[in-house]
Design a protein around this motif. Structure first.
Motif, PDB file in Angstrom:
ATOM      1  N   SER A   2       0.823  -1.207   0.000  1.00 22.37           N
ATOM      2  CA  SER A   2       0.000   0.000   0.000  1.00 22.37           C
ATOM      3  C   SER A   2       0.863   1.265   0.000  1.00 22.37           C
ATOM      4  N   GLN A   3       0.310   2.321  -0.593  1.00 24.56           N
ATOM      5  CA  GLN A   3       1.015   3.598  -0.644  1.00 24.56           C
ATOM      6  C   GLN A   3       0.514   4.491   0.482  1.00 24.56           C
ATOM      7  N   PRO A   4       1.391   5.372   1.014  1.00 23.82           N
ATOM      8  CA  PRO A   4       0.978   6.247   2.112  1.00 23.82           C
ATOM      9  C   PRO A   4      -0.105   7.239   1.688  1.00 23.82           C
ATOM     10  N   ILE A   5      -1.047   7.470   2.574  1.00 21.82           N
ATOM     11  CA  ILE A   5      -2.126   8.437   2.369  1.00 21.82           C
ATOM     12  C   ILE A   5      -1.845   9.641   3.277  1.00 21.82           C
ATOM     13  N   ARG A   6      -1.959  10.837   2.722  1.00 26.81           N
ATOM     14  CA  ARG A   6      -1.748  12.072   3.490  1.00 26.81           C
ATOM     15  C   ARG A   6      -2.939  12.990   3.287  1.00 26.81           C
ATOM     16  N   MET A   7      -3.069  14.009   4.153  1.00 22.23           N
ATOM     17  CA  MET A   7      -4.211  14.908   4.103  1.00 22.23           C
ATOM     18  C   MET A   7      -3.762  16.330   3.763  1.00 22.23           C
ATOM     19  N   CYS A   8      -4.490  16.970   2.870  1.00 20.99           N
ATOM     20  CA  CYS A   8      -4.258  18.370   2.504  1.00 20.99           C
ATOM     21  C   CYS A   8      -4.699  19.246   3.679  1.00 20.99           C
ATOM     22  N   ILE A   9      -3.866  20.211   4.086  1.00 20.31           N
ATOM     23  CA  ILE A   9      -4.226  21.061   5.235  1.00 20.31           C
ATOM     24  C   ILE A   9      -5.306  22.076   4.893  1.00 20.31           C
ATOM     25  N   VAL A  10      -5.591  22.275   3.606  1.00 22.13           N
ATOM     26  CA  VAL A  10      -6.593  23.261   3.203  1.00 22.13           C
ATOM     27  C   VAL A  10      -7.975  22.629   3.101  1.00 22.13           C
ATOM     28  N   CYS A  11      -8.134  21.651   2.215  1.00 21.21           N
ATOM     29  CA  CYS A  11      -9.448  21.045   1.997  1.00 21.21           C
ATOM     30  C   CYS A  11      -9.684  19.815   2.876  1.00 21.21           C
ATOM     31  N   ARG A  12      -8.633  19.327   3.531  1.00 21.11           N
ATOM     32  CA  ARG A  12      -8.682  18.191   4.448  1.00 21.11           C
ATOM     33  C   ARG A  12      -9.087  16.888   3.770  1.00 21.11           C
ATOM     34  N   GLU A  13      -8.885  16.809   2.452  1.00 19.92           N
ATOM     35  CA  GLU A  13      -9.147  15.566   1.731  1.00 19.92           C
ATOM     36  C   GLU A  13      -7.898  14.707   1.755  1.00 19.92           C
ATOM     37  N   ARG A  14      -8.099  13.405   1.800  1.00 18.16           N
ATOM     38  CA  ARG A  14      -6.977  12.468   1.828  1.00 18.16           C
ATOM     39  C   ARG A  14      -6.658  12.003   0.417  1.00 18.16           C
ATOM     40  N   SER A  15      -5.337  11.947   0.116  1.00 21.74           N
ATOM     41  CA  SER A  15      -4.871  11.529  -1.206  1.00 21.74           C
ATOM     42  C   SER A  15      -3.571  10.758  -1.051  1.00 21.74           C
ATOM     43  N   LEU A  16      -3.153  10.136  -2.142  1.00 17.33           N
ATOM     44  CA  LEU A  16      -1.851   9.475  -2.132  1.00 17.33           C
ATOM     45  C   LEU A  16      -0.757  10.521  -1.929  1.00 17.33           C
ATOM     46  N   ILE A  42      -0.228  19.994   0.666  1.00 17.57           N
ATOM     47  CA  ILE A  42      -1.293  20.760   0.025  1.00 17.57           C
ATOM     48  C   ILE A  42      -1.545  20.131  -1.343  1.00 17.57           C
ATOM     49  N   CYS A  43      -2.821  19.921  -1.666  1.00 17.43           N
ATOM     50  CA  CYS A  43      -3.150  19.331  -2.973  1.00 17.43           C
ATOM     51  C   CYS A  43      -3.033  20.387  -4.074  1.00 17.43           C
ATOM     52  N   LYS A  44      -2.863  19.912  -5.275  1.00 16.62           N
ATOM     53  CA  LYS A  44      -2.682  20.822  -6.413  1.00 16.62           C
ATOM     54  C   LYS A  44      -3.918  21.650  -6.695  1.00 16.62           C
ATOM     55  N   ALA A  45      -5.106  21.092  -6.424  1.00 19.97           N
ATOM     56  CA  ALA A  45      -6.350  21.841  -6.638  1.00 19.97           C
ATOM     57  C   ALA A  45      -6.409  23.053  -5.710  1.00 19.97           C
ATOM     58  N   CYS A  46      -6.041  22.867  -4.455  1.00 14.60           N
ATOM     59  CA  CYS A  46      -6.046  23.987  -3.502  1.00 14.60           C
ATOM     60  C   CYS A  46      -4.970  25.002  -3.849  1.00 14.60           C
ATOM     61  N   MET A  47      -3.860  24.528  -4.361  1.00 13.48           N
ATOM     62  CA  MET A  47      -2.766  25.414  -4.737  1.00 13.48           C
ATOM     63  C   MET A  47      -3.196  26.401  -5.811  1.00 13.48           C
ATOM     64  N   THR A  48      -4.022  25.945  -6.740  1.00 11.58           N
ATOM     65  CA  THR A  48      -4.405  26.803  -7.861  1.00 11.58           C
ATOM     66  C   THR A  48      -5.727  27.530  -7.647  1.00 11.58           C
ATOM     67  N   ASN A  49      -6.655  26.943  -6.878  1.00 15.09           N
ATOM     68  CA  ASN A  49      -8.004  27.505  -6.786  1.00 15.09           C
ATOM     69  C   ASN A  49      -8.331  28.229  -5.491  1.00 15.09           C
ATOM     70  N   ASN A  50      -7.664  27.934  -4.408  1.00 16.79           N
ATOM     71  CA  ASN A  50      -8.034  28.474  -3.093  1.00 16.79           C
ATOM     72  C   ASN A  50      -6.951  29.349  -2.487  1.00 16.79           C
ATOM     73  N   GLU A  51      -6.390  30.261  -3.256  1.00 17.20           N
ATOM     74  CA  GLU A  51      -5.258  31.035  -2.768  1.00 17.20           C
ATOM     75  C   GLU A  51      -5.559  31.774  -1.460  1.00 17.20           C
ATOM     76  N   LYS A  52      -6.702  32.428  -1.369  1.00 20.88           N
ATOM     77  CA  LYS A  52      -7.025  33.186  -0.160  1.00 20.88           C
ATOM     78  C   LYS A  52      -7.134  32.265   1.052  1.00 20.88           C
ATOM     79  N   LYS A  53      -7.779  31.120   0.862  1.00 22.23           N
ATOM     80  CA  LYS A  53      -7.935  30.172   1.964  1.00 22.23           C
ATOM     81  C   LYS A  53      -6.579  29.596   2.373  1.00 22.23           C
TER      82      LYS A  53
END
Length: 83
Positions: A2-16, A42-53
């Protein structure tokens, strides 16, 4: 295996772990993880879409002042465009 799962500090979603950007704060500056010390993901979606957050969360986590918050936004754009 299994690959490690980590959580984005912005959206709190878990990803590889490989799909997230790992960063840290060193001397009040946002940098890529240097393999020493504490870091966060930090996930790439938050990096590009949620700058203020993102800036708000980084300011809160790092206990910096409003002036540093603007610097995080500039640096974050540079890291986002490179990764």
């Amino acid at each position: 295996m299994s690959q490690p799962i980590r959580m984005c500090i912005v959206c709190r979603e878990r990803s590889l772990q490989g799909s997230l950007q790992r960063l840290q704060i060193v001397d009040g500056k946002l940098v890529l993880f240097s393999k020493v010390g504490r870091s966060f993901y930090i996930c790439k979606a938050c990096m590009t879409n949620n700058e203020k957050k993102v800036v708000k969360i980084l300011n809160n986590k790092c206990k910096t002042n409003h002036k540093a918050m603007m610097e995080f936004g500039k640096i974050f754009k540079e890291i986002g465009s490179n990764g």
